[in-house]
Design a protein around this motif. Sequence first.
Motif, PDB file in Angstrom:
ATOM      1  N   UNK A  25      22.691  14.738  41.381  1.00 39.24           N
ATOM      2  CA  UNK A  25      21.332  14.391  40.996  1.00 39.24           C
ATOM      3  C   UNK A  25      20.785  13.128  41.630  1.00 39.24           C
ATOM      4  N   UNK A  26      21.605  12.298  42.273  1.00 35.66           N
ATOM      5  CA  UNK A  26      21.105  11.074  42.870  1.00 35.66           C
ATOM      6  C   UNK A  26      20.689  11.335  44.312  1.00 35.66           C
ATOM      7  N   UNK A  27      19.506  10.844  44.687  1.00 38.41           N
ATOM      8  CA  UNK A  27      18.969  11.044  46.022  1.00 38.41           C
ATOM      9  C   UNK A  27      19.269   9.790  46.832  1.00 38.41           C
ATOM     10  N   UNK A  28      20.409   9.751  47.515  1.00 37.99           N
ATOM     11  CA  UNK A  28      20.838   8.579  48.259  1.00 37.99           C
ATOM     12  C   UNK A  28      21.087   8.937  49.713  1.00 37.99           C
ATOM     13  N   UNK A  29      20.513   8.128  50.615  1.00 41.84           N
ATOM     14  CA  UNK A  29      20.800   8.293  52.028  1.00 41.84           C
ATOM     15  C   UNK A  29      22.128   7.610  52.342  1.00 41.84           C
TER      16      UNK A  29
END
Length: 219
Positions: A105-109
């Motif tokens: 669920x985390x949107x991390x580059x």
Amino acid sequence: MARPARETAGLLDTELDGLPPELRWREWMTRVEAIIFAAPEPVTRELLSQIVGRDCSIDLLIEDIANELAARPYEIVAVAGGWQFRTRRRQAEVLKAAFGGTTTGADLTEGEMLVLASIAYHQPVTRAALSGVLGREVSRDVIGHLRRLDMIASGPRSPQPGAPYTYVTTRRFLEHFGLDTLRDLPDLETLEDAGLFSRATVGPEYAMADEEENVDLSG
């Protein structure tokens, strides 16, 4: 004379003195499993202690529940100072095939993950110090995104001139990565061997800070 249930538990009989020991233990196990199953976040020892007897060992209850779940695709894990149901790691590919992408669920580059990892190993740390560690400017936008995701929070003011804010990881960070405390962070050699990190990136020295002193768990 039977002891009354604790006032904090309202009308719930927590002692269950009317049951034989084996049935009493089974009922406590059922209650603990139900609470952890229903909770949207890790359940603390303090909460669980309100639904079982005074002399009941929470750790032994959790251990017995975990043993019964050994053949199931999910398990009870210690996360962020509490307990939570998690799908077993060996099911990751199945879940990915069913739902696509990741299930965290985390949107991390990749760059944001690098900054987050650097904060985790150096906290409490200022943005300027992070830029020095990583060898490039860490933008306010990156810090802002990590804060919006509740992965980091403001820590104590730095003693440096101007008293800039430092940054620390949060309880959400622990939950997201399945860590009970910061002491569960993998050592740098493990990350290097897996090709996920470079010792040069986070510096030759890093301090494993005590989570109670350096982690803002309030979010």
